[in-house]
Design a protein around this motif. Structure first.
Motif, short mmCIF file in Angstrom:
data_model
loop_
_atom_site.label_atom_id
_atom_site.label_comp_id
_atom_site.label_asym_id
_atom_site.label_seq_id
_atom_site.Cartn_x
_atom_site.Cartn_y
_atom_site.Cartn_z
N LEU A 199 2.53 1.68 -3.38
CA LEU A 199 1.60 2.25 -4.35
C LEU A 199 1.42 3.74 -4.13
CD1 LEU A 199 -1.19 -0.43 -4.81
CD2 LEU A 199 0.29 0.51 -6.57
N ASP A 200 1.41 4.18 -2.88
CA ASP A 200 1.36 5.61 -2.59
C ASP A 200 2.51 6.34 -3.28
OD1 ASP A 200 -0.89 6.19 -1.08
OD2 ASP A 200 0.10 5.79 0.83
N HIS B 262 0.84 -1.19 0.00
CA HIS B 262 0.00 0.00 0.00
C HIS B 262 0.88 1.25 0.00
CE1 HIS B 262 -3.00 2.87 1.61
NE2 HIS B 262 -3.87 2.08 0.98
N LYS C 135 -4.78 0.06 -4.86
CA LYS C 135 -4.59 0.55 -3.51
C LYS C 135 -5.87 0.35 -2.68
CE LYS C 135 -3.30 4.76 -1.13
NZ LYS C 135 -3.10 6.18 -1.26
#
Length: 65
Positions: free
Chosen positions: A20-21, A17, A45
């Motif tokens: 992906l940010d 996560h 996400k």
């Protein structure tokens, strides 16, 4: 799946996560960001967030009120 496996899986998903940010932010910084790729990252996400929430719910014992 025992509690240790669930915790390990949650940590792995949280790392994905965060990755992906970073990928989303890097993509946004481009002069001409690929909007389709950006949407794919955002959707992935959200799926990760849902899976993390589901696994965290498994760790909380059911309490009969």
């Amino acid at each position: 799946m025992d509690q240790a496996d669930i915790c390990a899986r949650i940590e792995l998903l949280k790392q994905d996560h965060r990755d992906l940010d970073a990928a989303i932010e890097a993509l946004r910084q481009l002069p001409m960001p690929d909007m389709i790729q950006l949407q794919r990252f955002k959707k992935r996400k959200l799926l990760l967030k849902d899976e993390i929430a589901m696994l965290e719910d498994l760790l909380i014992p059911d309490i009969i009120a």
